[in-house]
Design a protein around this motif. Structure first.
Motif, short mmCIF file in Angstrom:
data_model
loop_
_atom_site.label_atom_id
_atom_site.label_comp_id
_atom_site.label_asym_id
_atom_site.label_seq_id
_atom_site.Cartn_x
_atom_site.Cartn_y
_atom_site.Cartn_z
N ALA A 182 35.06 34.92 -29.46
CA ALA A 182 33.91 35.72 -29.02
C ALA A 182 32.78 35.74 -30.02
N ALA A 183 33.04 35.28 -31.24
CA ALA A 183 31.98 35.30 -32.25
C ALA A 183 31.02 34.13 -32.11
N TYR A 184 31.39 33.12 -31.34
CA TYR A 184 30.53 31.96 -31.16
C TYR A 184 29.64 32.16 -29.94
N LYS A 185 28.40 31.68 -29.98
CA LYS A 185 27.45 31.78 -28.87
C LYS A 185 27.71 30.66 -27.87
N LYS A 186 27.74 31.05 -26.57
CA LYS A 186 27.99 30.07 -25.53
C LYS A 186 26.75 29.22 -25.31
N PRO A 187 26.84 27.92 -25.42
CA PRO A 187 25.65 27.08 -25.22
C PRO A 187 25.30 26.96 -23.75
#
Length: 252
Positions: A182-187
């Motif tokens: 959840a810490a990564y941004k969805k491209p």
């Protein structure tokens, strides 16, 4: 003192020191030369060049500079040239070596050396034996292991060991503190897939420039003579001067 029977012209005698052949083997006590340094270096190994570090040289002393030499009048470019000179000295002392005379020798005592005689034995104290056996005992050698991973002469099978629970944490504990999904941004999908065309509704654009251009009604389509054939058109002009030079064309 000699002892034993004669063996030909030679008679055995008591050895002056211990003979290694009369003792047991000394064991593996051979000296192997080292491969480091330059003192007693093993000849089968390559020796690298050795360098030494010296201190700095002292500053030169200005007082040690030789001055002008005194040249004697008797010296020339061919050597010294002078008359012979003699000196008076005392008589040299002669060292007389005192040697023994004939009366100092005892020829009667040489019978036991010159002539043959029976062996003579004497009683004396027991001599202390020389300590030559300095090899280690059998219990000082370490026999290589045949079990476990540290074997030398035998092949070892894979060994496994059971360890206790680690004190660092459980198996589900994140010790590295890494970020979760959840810490990564969805491209956006448009980055790695084909993007559909987009349209936007904006305000009316302004007219570029203030100069008015002609419209379709300003053109006369019937007067076009560039792309269509037309009747000759005659125009009236001015009378030409009589003094105008006519066109002369050279004809050969």
């Amino acid at each position: 003192m000699s002892n034993g029977a004669w063996v030909g012209t030679w008679r055995p005698h008591r050895p002056r020191g211990p003979v290694m052949a009369q003792f047991t083997s000394p064991g593996p006590k051979y000296y192997v030369q080292g491969a480091t340094g330059y003192v007693s270096h093993i000849p089968t190994k390559r020796k690298a060049p050795a360098y030494t570090m010296h201190g700095s040289r002292p500053p030169p002393n200005k007082d040690c500079i030789p001055g002008p030499y005194e040249v004697l009048s008797s010296l020339s470019h061919r050597g010294r040239k002078s008359a012979p000179a003699y000196t008076m000295a005392g008589r040299p002392r002669v060292r007389v070596e005192i040697t023994p005379g004939p009366a100092s020798y005892s020829p009667e005592k040489s019978n036991k050396v010159v002539y043959k005689r029976s062996p003579m034995h004497s009683m004396s104290f027991r001599t202390t034996g020389a300590k030559v056996d300095t090899t280690p005992a059998p219990n000082l050698y370490a026999i290589p292991e045949v079990l476990g991973p540290h074997t030398v002469a035998t092949s070892a099978s894979p060994c496994y060991s059971m360890a206790w629970k680690s004190k660092l944490g459980c198996f589900d504990e994140d010790l590295h503190k890494t970020p979760g999904p959840a810490a990564y941004k969805k491209p956006e999908t448009e980055i790695y897939k084909k993007r559909a065309p987009k349209y936007s509704i904006g305000i009316k654009s302004k007219v570029i420039g203030d100069k008015a251009t002609p419209g379709p009604a300003d053109y006369e389509l019937g007067k076009v003579s560039l792309i269509k054939s037309c009747a000759p058109v005659v125009t009236f002009g001015l009378r030409h001067s009589e003094y105008t030079t006519p066109l002369i064309v050279d004809v050969y």
